[in-house]
Enzyme design. Structure first.
Site, short mmCIF file in Angstrom:
data_model
loop_
_atom_site.label_atom_id
_atom_site.label_comp_id
_atom_site.label_asym_id
_atom_site.label_seq_id
_atom_site.Cartn_x
_atom_site.Cartn_y
_atom_site.Cartn_z
N GLY A 1 43.68 36.96 38.63
CA GLY A 1 43.29 38.19 37.93
C GLY A 1 43.88 39.40 38.63
CG ASP B 1 38.73 47.73 35.83
OD1 ASP B 1 39.33 48.81 35.78
OD2 ASP B 1 37.52 47.62 36.15
CG LEU B 2 37.11 43.24 40.87
CD1 LEU B 2 35.89 44.12 41.02
CD2 LEU B 2 36.72 41.78 41.00
CB ALA B 3 42.87 43.08 41.12
NE ARG C 1 46.86 34.97 29.77
CZ ARG C 1 46.10 34.99 28.70
NH1 ARG C 1 46.08 33.99 27.89
NH2 ARG C 1 45.36 36.05 28.42
CG ASP D 1 47.53 30.05 31.06
OD1 ASP D 1 46.34 30.04 31.47
OD2 ASP D 1 47.85 29.96 29.86
CG ASP E 1 25.06 41.47 43.40
OD1 ASP E 1 25.63 42.54 43.11
OD2 ASP E 1 23.89 41.22 43.08
CG HIS E 2 29.34 45.53 43.34
ND1 HIS E 2 29.30 44.86 42.15
CD2 HIS E 2 28.83 46.76 43.09
CE1 HIS E 2 28.78 45.64 41.22
NE2 HIS E 2 28.48 46.80 41.77
CD GLU F 1 23.73 50.45 33.75
OE1 GLU F 1 24.94 50.38 33.95
OE2 GLU F 1 23.10 49.65 33.06
CG HIS G 1 22.98 44.46 40.53
ND1 HIS G 1 23.97 43.81 41.24
CD2 HIS G 1 23.60 45.05 39.48
CE1 HIS G 1 25.13 44.01 40.64
NE2 HIS G 1 24.93 44.74 39.56
CE LYS H 1 25.35 55.24 39.58
NZ LYS H 1 25.54 53.88 39.20
P1 NAD Z 1 39.95 42.24 33.56
O1 NAD Z 1 39.82 41.78 32.14
O2 NAD Z 1 40.37 43.64 33.80
O3 NAD Z 1 40.97 41.29 34.33
C1 NAD Z 1 41.10 39.91 34.04
C2 NAD Z 1 42.35 39.36 34.67
O4 NAD Z 1 42.49 37.99 34.29
C3 NAD Z 1 43.65 40.04 34.23
O5 NAD Z 1 44.49 40.10 35.35
C4 NAD Z 1 44.22 39.06 33.20
O6 NAD Z 1 45.61 39.16 33.05
C5 NAD Z 1 43.83 37.76 33.82
N1 NAD Z 1 43.82 36.60 32.89
C6 NAD Z 1 43.16 36.47 31.71
N2 NAD Z 1 43.38 35.25 31.19
C7 NAD Z 1 44.16 34.58 32.07
C8 NAD Z 1 44.72 33.26 32.12
N3 NAD Z 1 44.49 32.35 31.15
N4 NAD Z 1 45.46 32.92 33.19
C9 NAD Z 1 45.69 33.80 34.19
N5 NAD Z 1 45.20 35.06 34.19
C10 NAD Z 1 44.46 35.44 33.14
O7 NAD Z 1 38.52 41.91 34.23
P2 NAD Z 1 37.88 42.64 35.51
O8 NAD Z 1 37.13 43.84 35.05
O9 NAD Z 1 38.91 42.82 36.55
O10 NAD Z 1 36.77 41.58 35.97
C11 NAD Z 1 37.10 40.38 36.66
C12 NAD Z 1 35.82 39.75 37.19
O11 NAD Z 1 35.19 40.64 38.10
C13 NAD Z 1 34.77 39.43 36.13
O12 NAD Z 1 34.09 38.28 36.51
C14 NAD Z 1 33.82 40.61 36.21
O13 NAD Z 1 32.51 40.28 35.76
C15 NAD Z 1 33.84 40.89 37.70
N6 NAD Z 1 33.49 42.27 38.07
C16 NAD Z 1 34.29 43.31 37.70
C17 NAD Z 1 33.97 44.60 38.08
C18 NAD Z 1 34.86 45.78 37.73
O14 NAD Z 1 34.56 46.88 38.20
N7 NAD Z 1 35.90 45.61 36.94
C19 NAD Z 1 32.80 44.84 38.83
C20 NAD Z 1 32.00 43.77 39.20
C21 NAD Z 1 32.36 42.49 38.82
#
Ligand code: NAD
Length: 483
Positions: free
Chosen positions: A12, A16-18, A46, A87, A178-179, A217, A241, A342
């Site tokens: 991933g 967004d998280l990354a 992907r 993938d 769990d952040h 919230e 949480h 909030k």
């Molecule tokens: P996102 O939708 O922004 O990112 C998903 C990633 O998965 C993308 O890089 C996408 O290209 C990839 N992906 C999707 N299908 C794929 C496949 N078949 N093969 C390979 N890659 C694939 O989601 P996110 O917001 O980054 O969230 C990711 C996780 O983190 C989730 O479990 C979410 O609950 C958790 N999370 C996110 C946040 C946040 O702030 N965004 C906060 C807390 C927890």
């Protein structure tokens, strides 16, 4: 800080998280020397990105979250990143990933240490863990896996996922993140409870009338309607949480501060958690949905939300434990969207005592978690001009400068994963108890839905949620402290 050699694989890597959390957090750890020369990160998703493009993304993520950075540091840091189009559902792709991981392990002398981070939609977690195992992606050193939330949708799916992950990883190497547990005030609960006789000796069943946890919230579901409608406030906020906070507030004092002693104390508490009966769910829980300011349905009209939805955007409820320092004390919680502001806070409400002055306010210990961080104790004193009683707050507050130094939850927790400290991660035994509780409430609600007339309180936005949330108190002298 000790430099930890590792090849980290982020599933991933374009998400967004990354971008918003993991890359900036890793940069901060790099700046502190925890990961430095002997680390490489493989971002996978992907899309057909190049290494160079991922490095640009990483660099952007750092600039977006830091006011001032040394450009040479950013460049050096980003040079440790590699992209692999992958993938997760395609078994053959793991072969390419494995080769790249081995190559980078040699190049960076990472000593066979691997860290896998599942930053993807939860439906992929099981598949990834299975293929890490059957395609032998693990290294010859440590192999740790970080699993994002939500961990399952109910107990059955959480058990299934756990089975898939434990087929490849030992419980000690699974970091269910769990952040919330990385937040400053959450990490302050234990030291506050166990270093202050003032608090420790008072926070007992004998003295505490109730405990209240509010995670309010301001926002609605925004663009997350599709996901949220399958989850709801109970699964989205209480299962993780709120239960984490309650556990920290009610657990007995651990023998010492080792991760195993802390988890043991949590486990002892959770084994004594009282799971409500369907009748108790009806009496002690309130679910609600937000309306628009014009008093018409608003949640049900959100994009990707079922117009007949029974999913709750608000929940209030009660939990009690048979053991621990606050055994049998009601712990009330509520969380919801579209509140007036909030506000994440805890109120520990002490019992009244008879006194010669007649009336006096209750003593409360309040911990504000977000958006400000402070602790205050409300106490009674004498009014200057009369013999009446006034209420004052004794406050322990962080200055702006101190707050600026507080690391983000992800930075703290990633640090803990690198140094193998699982204190602030959820053990399976804890998670299982949380799901047992949540499933009971969900089942009772489901039965009510099937009868065709579910009790779902509709509430106006930007206030304090449904008024029925006050119906769950055990006695008429109890009320929400934060109103
Ligand atoms: P996102 O939708 O922004 O990112 C998903 C990633 O998965 C993308 O890089 C996408 O290209 C990839 N992906 C999707 N299908 C794929 C496949 N078949 N093969 C390979 N890659 C694939 O989601 P996110 O917001 O980054 O969230 C990711 C996780 O983190 C989730 O479990 C979410 O609950 C958790 N999370 C996110 C946040 C946040 O702030 N965004 C906060 C807390 C927890």
């Amino acid at each position: 800080m000790k430099n930890i050699p590792v090849v980290m694989i982020i599933f991933g890597g374009s998400g967004d998280l990354a971008h918003r959390k993991l890359y900036p957090a890793l940069f901060n750890l790099y700046e502190q020397g925890l990961i430095h020369d002997n680390f490489a990160v493989i971002g996978t998703a992907r899309r057909p990105w190049s290494h160079e493009y991922l490095r640009e993304q990483v660099s952007d993520a750092i600039h977006e979250t830091h006011d001032q950075v040394d450009e040479n540091d950013v460049k050096r840091f980003a040079s440790h990143f590699y992209y692999q189009s992958h993938d997760v559902t395609n078994v053959e792709h793991y072969e390419t990933l494995k080769k790249l991981a081995q190559e980078l392990d040699d190049r960076y002398s990472a000593q066979g240490n691997r860290l896998f981070y599942m930053a993807m939609a939860p439906r992929f977690f099981g598949t990834i863990a299975t293929h890490i195992n059957d395609q032998s992606l693990t290294g010859s050193g440590f192999n740790r896996i970080v699993v994002e939330k939500p961990f399952g949708h109910d107990l059955a799916s959480a058990e299934e996922l756990n089975k898939e992950i434990t087929a490849s990883f030992n419980e000690d190497d699974i970091f269910r993140i769990d952040h919330y547990l990385g937040k400053e005030m959450i990490q302050n609960i234990m030291p506050m409870r166990f270093t202050n006789p003032l608090i420790k000796n008072i926070c007992t069943s004998e003295n505490v009338k109730n405990i209240q946890v509010t995670l309010a919230e301001r926002l609605g579901v925004e663009a997350r309607g599709g996901y949220y409608d399958t989850s709801g406030a109970l699964r989205d906020m209480v299962q993780n949480h709120i239960f984490q906070i309650i556990t920290l507030l009610a657990m007995p004092e651990p023998k010492d501060l080792s991760s195993s002693s802390i988890h043991k104390a949590k486990q002892d508490l959770l084994e004594s958690m009282i799971i409500p009966t369907p009748e108790e769910v009806e009496k002690d829980f309130v679910r609600g949905q937000y309306l628009g300011s014009d008093n018409t349905f608003a949640y049900k009209k959100e994009p990707n939300v079922d117009p007949e939805s029974t999913t709750e955007t608000f929940v209030a409820g009660k939990v009690k434990f048979k053991k621990g320092p606050v055994a049998d004390v009601p712990i009330y919680f509520r969380t919801g969207k579209e509140f007036k502001e909030k506000k994440n806070r805890i109120d520990i409400v002490l019992k009244h005592m008879n006194n010669p002055y007649g009336q006096a306010h209750s003593n409360n210990i309040t911990i504000e978690i977000d958006p400000v961080s402070k602790i205050y104790i409300t106490i009674n004193g004498k009014k200057i001009d009369t013999s009446g009683i006034r209420r004052e707050n004794l406050t322990y507050e962080f200055s702006k400068e101190e707050m600026a130094k507080v690391p983000d939850g992800y930075e703290r927790l990633l640090h803990d994963v690198f140094v193998d400290d699982s204190t602030n991660f959820t053990h399976w035994s804890e998670l299982k108890r949380y799901w047992e509780f949540i499933d009971t409430v969900e089942d009772a609600w489901q039965k009510e839905n099937e009868k065709g007339n579910p009790k779902i309180s509709q509430y106006l936005p930007y206030r304090m949620g449904p008024k029925e949330a006050s119906d769950i108190f055990e006695s008429p002298t109890e009320h929400w402290i934060y109103e």
